[in-house]
Design an enzyme around this catalytic site. Structure first.
Site, mmCIF file in Angstrom:
data_model
loop_
_atom_site.group_PDB
_atom_site.id
_atom_site.type_symbol
_atom_site.label_atom_id
_atom_site.label_comp_id
_atom_site.label_asym_id
_atom_site.label_seq_id
_atom_site.Cartn_x
_atom_site.Cartn_y
_atom_site.Cartn_z
ATOM 1 C CB SER A 40 38.231 -101.781 -76.999
ATOM 2 O OG SER A 40 38.688 -101.044 -78.462
ATOM 3 N N GLY A 41 37.900 -98.916 -75.252
ATOM 4 C CA GLY A 41 37.947 -97.586 -75.251
ATOM 5 C C GLY A 41 39.335 -97.275 -74.257
ATOM 6 C CD GLN A 42 42.746 -92.173 -72.657
ATOM 7 O OE1 GLN A 42 42.436 -92.668 -72.009
ATOM 8 N NE2 GLN A 42 44.051 -91.991 -72.827
ATOM 9 C CB ALA A 44 37.306 -100.511 -70.718
ATOM 10 C CB VAL A 46 33.184 -103.521 -74.441
ATOM 11 C CG1 VAL A 46 31.189 -104.361 -73.226
ATOM 12 C CG2 VAL A 46 33.701 -102.843 -73.144
ATOM 13 C CE LYS A 61 34.611 -99.199 -69.722
ATOM 14 N NZ LYS A 61 33.411 -97.641 -69.020
ATOM 15 C CG ASP A 158 33.143 -89.463 -73.483
ATOM 16 O OD1 ASP A 158 32.889 -88.086 -73.755
ATOM 17 O OD2 ASP A 158 33.591 -90.385 -72.823
HETATM 18 P P1 ATP Z 1 36.160 -94.567 -74.002
HETATM 19 O O1 ATP Z 1 37.360 -94.710 -74.126
HETATM 20 O O2 ATP Z 1 35.688 -93.670 -75.577
HETATM 21 O O3 ATP Z 1 35.269 -92.901 -72.998
HETATM 22 P P2 ATP Z 1 35.243 -97.048 -71.883
HETATM 23 O O4 ATP Z 1 36.748 -96.923 -71.906
HETATM 24 O O5 ATP Z 1 34.933 -96.087 -71.146
HETATM 25 O O6 ATP Z 1 35.196 -95.952 -73.175
HETATM 26 P P3 ATP Z 1 33.599 -97.970 -72.841
HETATM 27 O O7 ATP Z 1 32.488 -96.430 -73.810
HETATM 28 O O8 ATP Z 1 32.380 -98.149 -72.061
HETATM 29 O O9 ATP Z 1 34.642 -97.592 -72.684
HETATM 30 O O10 ATP Z 1 33.233 -98.742 -74.550
HETATM 31 C C1 ATP Z 1 33.477 -98.845 -75.173
HETATM 32 C C2 ATP Z 1 32.759 -99.854 -76.303
HETATM 33 O O11 ATP Z 1 32.212 -101.006 -76.138
HETATM 34 C C3 ATP Z 1 32.202 -98.935 -76.695
HETATM 35 O O12 ATP Z 1 31.605 -97.580 -77.141
HETATM 36 C C4 ATP Z 1 30.748 -99.998 -76.940
HETATM 37 O O13 ATP Z 1 30.978 -99.842 -78.047
HETATM 38 C C5 ATP Z 1 31.118 -101.315 -76.253
HETATM 39 N N1 ATP Z 1 30.115 -101.275 -74.899
HETATM 40 C C6 ATP Z 1 30.503 -101.006 -73.789
HETATM 41 N N2 ATP Z 1 28.976 -100.950 -73.289
HETATM 42 C C7 ATP Z 1 28.564 -101.329 -74.336
HETATM 43 C C8 ATP Z 1 27.076 -103.394 -73.731
HETATM 44 N N3 ATP Z 1 26.575 -102.374 -71.829
HETATM 45 N N4 ATP Z 1 26.241 -103.146 -74.438
HETATM 46 C C9 ATP Z 1 27.301 -103.514 -75.925
HETATM 47 N N5 ATP Z 1 28.621 -103.292 -76.026
HETATM 48 C C10 ATP Z 1 29.025 -101.970 -74.920
#
Ligand code: ATP
Length: 280
Positions: A40-42, A44, A46, A61, A158
């Site tokens: 997960s991220g801020q 999102a 996944v 995602k 990033d």
């Molecule tokens: P941030 O807030 O850190 O920028 P974000 O919300 O944009 O993150 P991502 O970095 O795209 O989200 O995805 C979050 C996490 O999900 C990743 O650190 C990774 O562990 C997992 N993840 C993302 N895309 C994939 C993928 N295509 N396959 C497997 N795991 C994934």
């Protein structure tokens, strides 16, 4: 996805016109069986998913949409469109690919290639040691993905260990996949672009200093951040002042060749960022 339509210019050529993107409005669950969370991220989450029609595995995602201009939660629709638009332009073995996009009231759901080998960071942390020869196999792939983006004038903005993943960590030489295009931008010639974003330890000085940004901001890396301070403010101050050292704990066994490579990446003046992509 109809993010572009064709428009005729006065010279008669047909060029794409950007319009508001429309994503599939059907329920993603009707087409994909949604499985366990991968990360997960801020804004999102996944999750692993399986396409019902083909049985193929993907990563879904779920990006939370910002519900009102006053809100600070969720991602602006135009920012999600930018991420999708950039992913649609990318086809490279070292970069995650986009398969489909769905949308409901609360989320936009990107169906991405599944990258199941985990983060490069965790892979390296579990290894007892990594020779410089092994490291070059990863660096080469990262630079090849980056070179592809930069030729297309796309800056990732990033790049950090969490966003460098492995397709299959058990392969003899695991394949690198760059992920997370949430901050990526197409750099238009002659258009000044400034922003404050990224992750403190890994951002380039031109971001800290709110100066015009370009592709060079991606060329700023080292294994352990040599700028890390006690606080976020200290870290940003160290970056801006170029105050760094190769701590013996991390760099004691690093060759001069490798340190020189890192020094060239840690170049503050963007005019002198040499073309390190020729290393690959
Ligand atoms: P941030 O807030 O850190 O920028 P974000 O919300 O944009 O993150 P991502 O970095 O795209 O989200 O995805 C979050 C996490 O999900 C990743 O650190 C990774 O562990 C997992 N993840 C993302 N895309 C994939 C993928 N295509 N396959 C497997 N795991 C994934």
């Amino acid at each position: 996805m109809d993010s572009t339509s064709l428009m005729k210019t006065f010279k008669g050529e047909r060029v794409p016109r950007i319009t508001m993107a429309t994503f599939k409005q059907q329920q993603v669950e009707d087409f994909y069986e949604i499985g366990e969370e991968l990360g997960s991220g801020q804004f999102a989450i996944v999750k692993q998913c399986c396409e019902r029609s083909s049985g193929r595995d993907f990563a879904a995602k779920f990006i939370k949409k910002r519900q009102s201009n006053a809100s600070r939660r969720g991602v602006l629709r135009e920012e999600i469109e930018r991420e999708v638009n950039i992913l649609q332009q990318i086809h490279h073995p070292n970069i995650v690919t986009l398969h489909d996009v769905f949308e409901n009231k609360t989320d936009v759901v990107l169906i991405l290639e599944l990258v199941s080998g985990g983060e490069l960071f965790d892979f390296l942390a579990q290894k007892e040691s990594l020779s410089e020869e092994e490291a070059t196999q990863f660096i080469k792939q990262i630079l090849e993905g980056l070179q592809y983006l930069h030729v297309k004038n796309i800056a990732h903005f990033d790049l950090k260990p969490e966003n460098i993943m492995l397709l299959d960590k058990n392969a003899p030489v695991p394949r690198i996949k760059l992920i997370d295009f949430g901050l990526a931008h197409k750099i238009a010639e002659g258009v000044e672009f400034k922003n404050i974003f990224g992750t403190p330890e890994f951002v380039a000085p031109e971001i800290v200093n709110y100066e015009p940004l370009g592709l060079e901001a991606d060329m700023w890396l080292s294994g352990a951040s040599p700028f890390l301070g006690e606080t976020k403010q200290d870290t940003l101050g160290n970056i801006s002042a170029m105050n760094y050292e190769f701590d013996d704990e991390f760099f004691g066994h690093t060759s001069e060749l490798a340190k020189n490579f890192i020094r060239q990446l840690l170049e503050k003046d963007t005019k002198y960022v040499i073309d390190l992509l020729t290393y690959s």
